[in-house]
Scaffold this motif. Sequence first.
Motif, PDB file in Angstrom:
ATOM      1  N   LEU A  56       0.827  -1.203   0.000  1.00 18.25           N
ATOM      2  CA  LEU A  56       0.000   0.000   0.000  1.00 18.25           C
ATOM      3  C   LEU A  56       0.866   1.260   0.000  1.00 18.25           C
ATOM      4  CD1 LEU A  56      -2.716   1.498   0.215  1.00 18.25           C
ATOM      5  CD2 LEU A  56      -2.574   1.150   2.705  1.00 18.25           C
ATOM      6  N   ASP A  57       1.876   1.295   0.844  1.00 17.28           N
ATOM      7  CA  ASP A  57       2.764   2.462   0.893  1.00 17.28           C
ATOM      8  C   ASP A  57       3.451   2.694  -0.452  1.00 17.28           C
ATOM      9  OD1 ASP A  57       2.113   2.906   3.546  1.00 17.28           O
ATOM     10  OD2 ASP A  57       3.923   1.925   4.335  1.00 17.28           O
ATOM     11  N   ASP A  58       3.856   1.623  -1.111  1.00 15.82           N
ATOM     12  CA  ASP A  58       4.514   1.729  -2.413  1.00 15.82           C
ATOM     13  C   ASP A  58       3.545   2.270  -3.463  1.00 15.82           C
ATOM     14  OD1 ASP A  58       6.782   1.517  -3.969  1.00 15.82           O
ATOM     15  OD2 ASP A  58       6.649  -0.652  -4.242  1.00 15.82           O
ATOM     16  N   VAL A  59       2.304   1.791  -3.433  1.00 14.36           N
ATOM     17  CA  VAL A  59       1.282   2.286  -4.368  1.00 14.36           C
ATOM     18  C   VAL A  59       1.009   3.761  -4.103  1.00 14.36           C
ATOM     19  CG1 VAL A  59      -1.173   2.114  -4.973  1.00 14.36           C
ATOM     20  CG2 VAL A  59       0.207   0.032  -4.796  1.00 14.36           C
ATOM     21  N   LEU A  60       0.886   4.134  -2.841  1.00 18.07           N
ATOM     22  CA  LEU A  60       0.637   5.543  -2.509  1.00 18.07           C
ATOM     23  C   LEU A  60       1.820   6.436  -2.898  1.00 18.07           C
ATOM     24  CD1 LEU A  60      -1.213   5.212   0.911  1.00 18.07           C
ATOM     25  CD2 LEU A  60      -2.185   5.696  -1.347  1.00 18.07           C
ATOM     26  N   ALA A  61       3.029   5.909  -2.837  1.00 14.32           N
ATOM     27  CA  ALA A  61       4.191   6.672  -3.294  1.00 14.32           C
ATOM     28  C   ALA A  61       4.086   6.922  -4.806  1.00 14.32           C
ATOM     29  CB  ALA A  61       5.487   5.930  -2.958  1.00 14.32           C
ATOM     30  N   ILE A 113      -4.378   7.452   3.297  1.00 12.25           N
ATOM     31  CA  ILE A 113      -4.106   8.081   2.003  1.00 12.25           C
ATOM     32  C   ILE A 113      -3.879   9.578   2.182  1.00 12.25           C
ATOM     33  CG2 ILE A 113      -5.140   8.698  -0.219  1.00 12.25           C
ATOM     34  CD1 ILE A 113      -6.534   5.907  -0.122  1.00 12.25           C
ATOM     35  N   ILE A 114      -4.798  10.222   2.872  1.00 15.09           N
ATOM     36  CA  ILE A 114      -4.702  11.668   3.063  1.00 15.09           C
ATOM     37  C   ILE A 114      -3.450  12.033   3.855  1.00 15.09           C
ATOM     38  CG2 ILE A 114      -5.773  13.641   4.222  1.00 15.09           C
ATOM     39  CD1 ILE A 114      -8.489  12.494   3.316  1.00 15.09           C
ATOM     40  N   ASN A 115      -3.210  11.330   4.949  1.00 17.06           N
ATOM     41  CA  ASN A 115      -2.021  11.636   5.747  1.00 17.06           C
ATOM     42  C   ASN A 115      -0.738  11.426   4.947  1.00 17.06           C
ATOM     43  OD1 ASN A 115      -3.417  12.416   8.044  1.00 17.06           O
ATOM     44  ND2 ASN A 115      -3.489  10.337   8.849  1.00 17.06           N
ATOM     45  N   GLY A 116      -0.689  10.364   4.150  1.00 16.26           N
ATOM     46  CA  GLY A 116       0.496  10.097   3.347  1.00 16.26           C
ATOM     47  C   GLY A 116       0.732  11.161   2.300  1.00 16.26           C
ATOM     48  N   PHE A 146      -8.753  19.576   4.001  1.00 16.15           N
ATOM     49  CA  PHE A 146     -10.050  19.978   3.467  1.00 16.15           C
ATOM     50  C   PHE A 146     -10.151  19.627   1.984  1.00 16.15           C
ATOM     51  CE2 PHE A 146     -12.446  23.293   1.212  1.00 16.15           C
ATOM     52  CZ  PHE A 146     -13.703  23.113   1.772  1.00 16.15           C
ATOM     53  N   GLN A 147      -9.121  19.963   1.218  1.00 17.77           N
ATOM     54  CA  GLN A 147      -9.120  19.692  -0.219  1.00 17.77           C
ATOM     55  C   GLN A 147      -9.249  18.204  -0.513  1.00 17.77           C
ATOM     56  OE1 GLN A 147      -5.354  21.635  -1.124  1.00 17.77           O
ATOM     57  NE2 GLN A 147      -6.451  22.905  -2.597  1.00 17.77           N
ATOM     58  N   LEU A 148      -8.409  17.401   0.126  1.00 17.56           N
ATOM     59  CA  LEU A 148      -8.422  15.969  -0.168  1.00 17.56           C
ATOM     60  C   LEU A 148      -9.726  15.310   0.255  1.00 17.56           C
ATOM     61  CD1 LEU A 148      -4.844  14.660   0.552  1.00 17.56           C
ATOM     62  CD2 LEU A 148      -6.101  14.610  -1.584  1.00 17.56           C
ATOM     63  N   ASN A 149     -10.230  15.643   1.423  1.00 15.30           N
ATOM     64  CA  ASN A 149     -11.502  15.069   1.853  1.00 15.30           C
ATOM     65  C   ASN A 149     -12.626  15.469   0.905  1.00 15.30           C
ATOM     66  OD1 ASN A 149     -11.352  13.399   4.299  1.00 15.30           O
ATOM     67  ND2 ASN A 149     -10.331  15.187   5.138  1.00 15.30           N
ATOM     68  N   GLY A 150     -12.632  16.729   0.491  1.00 17.41           N
ATOM     69  CA  GLY A 150     -13.647  17.187  -0.456  1.00 17.41           C
ATOM     70  C   GLY A 150     -13.534  16.481  -1.787  1.00 17.41           C
ATOM     71  N   CYS A 151     -12.326  16.326  -2.262  1.00 13.94           N
ATOM     72  CA  CYS A 151     -12.099  15.645  -3.534  1.00 13.94           C
ATOM     73  C   CYS A 151     -12.589  14.199  -3.468  1.00 13.94           C
ATOM     74  CB  CYS A 151     -10.624  15.681  -3.884  1.00 13.94           C
ATOM     75  SG  CYS A 151     -10.238  14.771  -5.379  1.00 13.94           S
ATOM     76  N   LEU A 152     -12.201  13.482  -2.428  1.00 14.71           N
ATOM     77  CA  LEU A 152     -12.634  12.085  -2.312  1.00 14.71           C
ATOM     78  C   LEU A 152     -14.148  11.992  -2.172  1.00 14.71           C
ATOM     79  CD1 LEU A 152      -9.796  10.595  -0.092  1.00 14.71           C
ATOM     80  CD2 LEU A 152     -10.182  10.231  -2.537  1.00 14.71           C
ATOM     81  N   SER A 153     -14.750  12.936  -1.500  1.00 14.43           N
ATOM     82  CA  SER A 153     -16.206  12.971  -1.376  1.00 14.43           C
ATOM     83  C   SER A 153     -16.876  13.149  -2.734  1.00 14.43           C
ATOM     84  CB  SER A 153     -16.608  14.101  -0.426  1.00 14.43           C
ATOM     85  OG  SER A 153     -18.000  14.209  -0.351  1.00 14.43           O
ATOM     86  N   VAL A 154     -16.364  14.078  -3.530  1.00 17.69           N
ATOM     87  CA  VAL A 154     -16.921  14.308  -4.863  1.00 17.69           C
ATOM     88  C   VAL A 154     -16.728  13.067  -5.736  1.00 17.69           C
ATOM     89  CG1 VAL A 154     -16.657  15.642  -7.007  1.00 17.69           C
ATOM     90  CG2 VAL A 154     -16.737  16.814  -4.797  1.00 17.69           C
TER      91      VAL A 154
END
Length: 183
Positions: A56-61, A113-116, A146-154
Amino acid sequence: MCIRDSRYTVQVIKDAFLEIEKKKMFNEISIAEICREAQVSRSTFYQYYNNLAEVLDDVLADVSMQCSNAFAVHKLMEGENVETPGKERFCEFVRREKKYTGLFLDESLTSKIINGLISDLHNQESDALQGKINASKEEIQTYRYFQLNGCLSVIRKTLGQSEEEWKAVSYTHLRAHETDSYL
């Protein structure tokens, strides 16, 4: 037995993980499933990764490298563009890259994801942004959450909708928050 190039094998494992992630939540995936999907042995898996969290960490990188412009704040800077050339905004990236759909829809991974992504970006851009937009590092980090949470929500709300419907929902969402910097 076919000898595979290390980069190829790592990519096959990550692709298998992403394929399974489309059908199952992260905490339901086993290494055995990944090995079957990737057509590699468990010993091959463990040659590259100690556990699923490392995959997962490698994919997120990979995601971070492809869309470090996820948090472009150029609209906040009165028209000054601070985007990174060749990088794609996070929402556009997630919408376009279907192989990551399961990953971004898995709500058990949202925080990781967001924290990474914020940690990666904090290291890359915080000092530069702080000097340009008259905001503290904490304020920039809060805005990024705020941006990332909003984006994932949309993205979750518009999954399966046409590009035009997605843009309409995104635009409405953005107008409600008076910024379009994260799309």
